[in-house]
Design a protein around this motif. Sequence first.
Motif, PDB file in Angstrom:
ATOM      1  N   UNK A 103       0.552  -1.293   0.121  1.00 15.71           N
ATOM      2  CA  UNK A 103       0.109  -0.119  -0.335  1.00 15.71           C
ATOM      3  C   UNK A 103       1.285   0.869   0.000  1.00 15.71           C
ATOM      4  N   UNK A 104       2.039   1.763  -0.797  1.00 19.60           N
ATOM      5  CA  UNK A 104       2.720   2.174  -0.153  1.00 19.60           C
ATOM      6  C   UNK A 104       3.009   3.194  -1.624  1.00 19.60           C
ATOM      7  N   UNK A 105       2.228   2.128  -2.976  1.00 21.93           N
ATOM      8  CA  UNK A 105       2.181   2.141  -4.059  1.00 21.93           C
ATOM      9  C   UNK A 105       1.153   3.792  -3.718  1.00 21.93           C
ATOM     10  N   UNK A 106       2.102   4.344  -5.197  1.00 21.23           N
ATOM     11  CA  UNK A 106       0.736   5.241  -5.010  1.00 21.23           C
ATOM     12  C   UNK A 106       0.049   5.398  -6.581  1.00 21.23           C
ATOM     13  N   UNK A 107      -0.894   5.857  -7.011  1.00 20.84           N
ATOM     14  CA  UNK A 107      -1.481   5.261  -8.312  1.00 20.84           C
ATOM     15  C   UNK A 107      -0.878   6.580  -9.016  1.00 20.84           C
ATOM     16  N   UNK A 108      -0.925   6.417 -10.443  1.00 20.33           N
ATOM     17  CA  UNK A 108      -0.054   7.303 -10.914  1.00 20.33           C
ATOM     18  C   UNK A 108       0.175   8.058 -10.926  1.00 20.33           C
ATOM     19  N   UNK A 109       1.592   8.039  -9.875  1.00 18.13           N
ATOM     20  CA  UNK A 109       2.300   8.895  -8.925  1.00 18.13           C
ATOM     21  C   UNK A 109       3.767   8.896 -10.140  1.00 18.13           C
ATOM     22  N   UNK A 110       3.935   7.936 -10.851  1.00 18.78           N
ATOM     23  CA  UNK A 110       5.025   8.580 -12.109  1.00 18.78           C
ATOM     24  C   UNK A 110       4.958   9.076 -13.164  1.00 18.78           C
ATOM     25  N   UNK A 111       3.568   8.585 -13.299  1.00 22.08           N
ATOM     26  CA  UNK A 111       2.666   9.511 -14.863  1.00 22.08           C
ATOM     27  C   UNK A 111       2.821  10.346 -14.713  1.00 22.08           C
ATOM     28  N   UNK A 112       2.015  10.789 -13.653  1.00 21.33           N
ATOM     29  CA  UNK A 112       2.069  12.048 -13.067  1.00 21.33           C
ATOM     30  C   UNK A 112       3.393  12.811 -13.226  1.00 21.33           C
ATOM     31  N   UNK A 113       4.892  12.272 -12.669  1.00 17.31           N
ATOM     32  CA  UNK A 113       5.658  12.602 -12.559  1.00 17.31           C
ATOM     33  C   UNK A 113       6.254  12.900 -14.155  1.00 17.31           C
ATOM     34  N   UNK A 114       6.128  12.243 -15.204  1.00 20.34           N
ATOM     35  CA  UNK A 114       6.545  12.405 -15.837  1.00 20.34           C
ATOM     36  C   UNK A 114       6.411  13.185 -17.082  1.00 20.34           C
ATOM     37  N   UNK A 115       4.986  14.060 -16.527  1.00 19.94           N
ATOM     38  CA  UNK A 115       4.176  14.534 -17.687  1.00 19.94           C
ATOM     39  C   UNK A 115       4.228  16.177 -17.065  1.00 19.94           C
ATOM     40  N   UNK A 116       5.005  16.149 -16.217  1.00 16.45           N
ATOM     41  CA  UNK A 116       5.409  17.350 -15.216  1.00 16.45           C
ATOM     42  C   UNK A 116       7.034  17.654 -15.550  1.00 16.45           C
ATOM     43  N   UNK A 117       8.057  16.485 -15.654  1.00 16.82           N
ATOM     44  CA  UNK A 117       9.322  16.528 -16.362  1.00 16.82           C
ATOM     45  C   UNK A 117       8.844  17.391 -17.540  1.00 16.82           C
ATOM     46  N   UNK A 118       7.815  16.593 -17.917  1.00 11.20           N
ATOM     47  CA  UNK A 118       8.220  16.574 -19.640  1.00 11.20           C
ATOM     48  C   UNK A 118       7.322  18.210 -20.376  1.00 11.20           C
ATOM     49  N   UNK A 119       6.911  18.334 -19.412  1.00 12.84           N
ATOM     50  CA  UNK A 119       6.219  20.372 -19.014  1.00 12.84           C
ATOM     51  C   UNK A 119       7.784  20.587 -19.289  1.00 12.84           C
ATOM     52  N   UNK A 120       8.388  20.911 -17.898  1.00 11.59           N
ATOM     53  CA  UNK A 120       9.197  21.903 -17.764  1.00 11.59           C
ATOM     54  C   UNK A 120      10.363  21.923 -18.981  1.00 11.59           C
ATOM     55  N   UNK A 121      10.820  20.055 -19.278  1.00 10.52           N
ATOM     56  CA  UNK A 121      11.698  19.758 -19.966  1.00 10.52           C
ATOM     57  C   UNK A 121      11.337  20.465 -21.442  1.00 10.52           C
ATOM     58  N   UNK A 122      10.172  20.925 -21.870  1.00  4.92           N
ATOM     59  CA  UNK A 122      10.024  21.188 -22.801  1.00  4.92           C
ATOM     60  C   UNK A 122      10.048  22.934 -23.271  1.00  4.92           C
ATOM     61  N   UNK A 123      10.170  23.205 -21.768  1.00  2.89           N
ATOM     62  CA  UNK A 123       9.700  25.214 -21.629  1.00  2.89           C
ATOM     63  C   UNK A 123      11.686  25.498 -22.074  1.00  2.89           C
TER      64      UNK A 123
END
Length: 236
Positions: A103-123
């Motif tokens: 139950x340490x699994x946070x559903x969607x966490x790494x997917x969200x992190x990669x999306x946010x990282x992609x948005x920053x990397x794009x800029x």
Amino acid sequence: MRKLATDNALVLFSGGQDSSIALAWALSRYDHVETIGFNYGQRHAVELGARQAVKRALCDAFPEWAAKLGEDTLVDAAGLRDLGETAMTHETEIAYADDGLPNTFVPGRNLVFLSLAGGLAYRRNLGVLVAGMCETDFSGYPDCRETTLAAQLEALRLGMDANFDLETPLMHIDKAESWRLAARLGGDKLVQLINEHSHTCYKGVRGDRHEWGYGCGECPACELRARGWAEYAAAP
């Protein structure tokens, strides 16, 4: 398609063992490296302090890497905590669910992190995302699998029409081999630096010092780290 610089990297950096080694790996390969971290209301928020401690120690110990290390961005991702209770975001006893996942699994966490990282990397014109996910020696999280990350990378490429690449240098090695990778990158100096300053314990325990670093010694993250360190120490 937007052409992002392939010699510039953005490291998803939590301050843990794996992401610290991934940061060193990126610094050894790319001309310019930035970091991104996420405050998602994690129970082990002490890792946010570990991020800065690792970066300071890296700059002091490796001046050639310090010259490459650029801006750090900390993103508020507290919405993950609002979606529901997990042992990573709430004071809940760590246990395994019926599906076999802790139950340490946070559903969607790494997917969200990669999306946010992609948005920053794009800029910021950073063409390579670097992350410390691993499917060899981990807690079973499905968002750490190579197939999951490949699908997310393709979504980022399509969704932003940009030439993103994703590097996961720890994907197919266990914790002992990750320490060996650190030794190849920066010798015993880097190994001891990451051992001392990084933080992995899910419970956020920073007071107890073990041979393998700080932590409670009981949670799944500490167990993995302790076992990997013992194997590495026996055969560096």
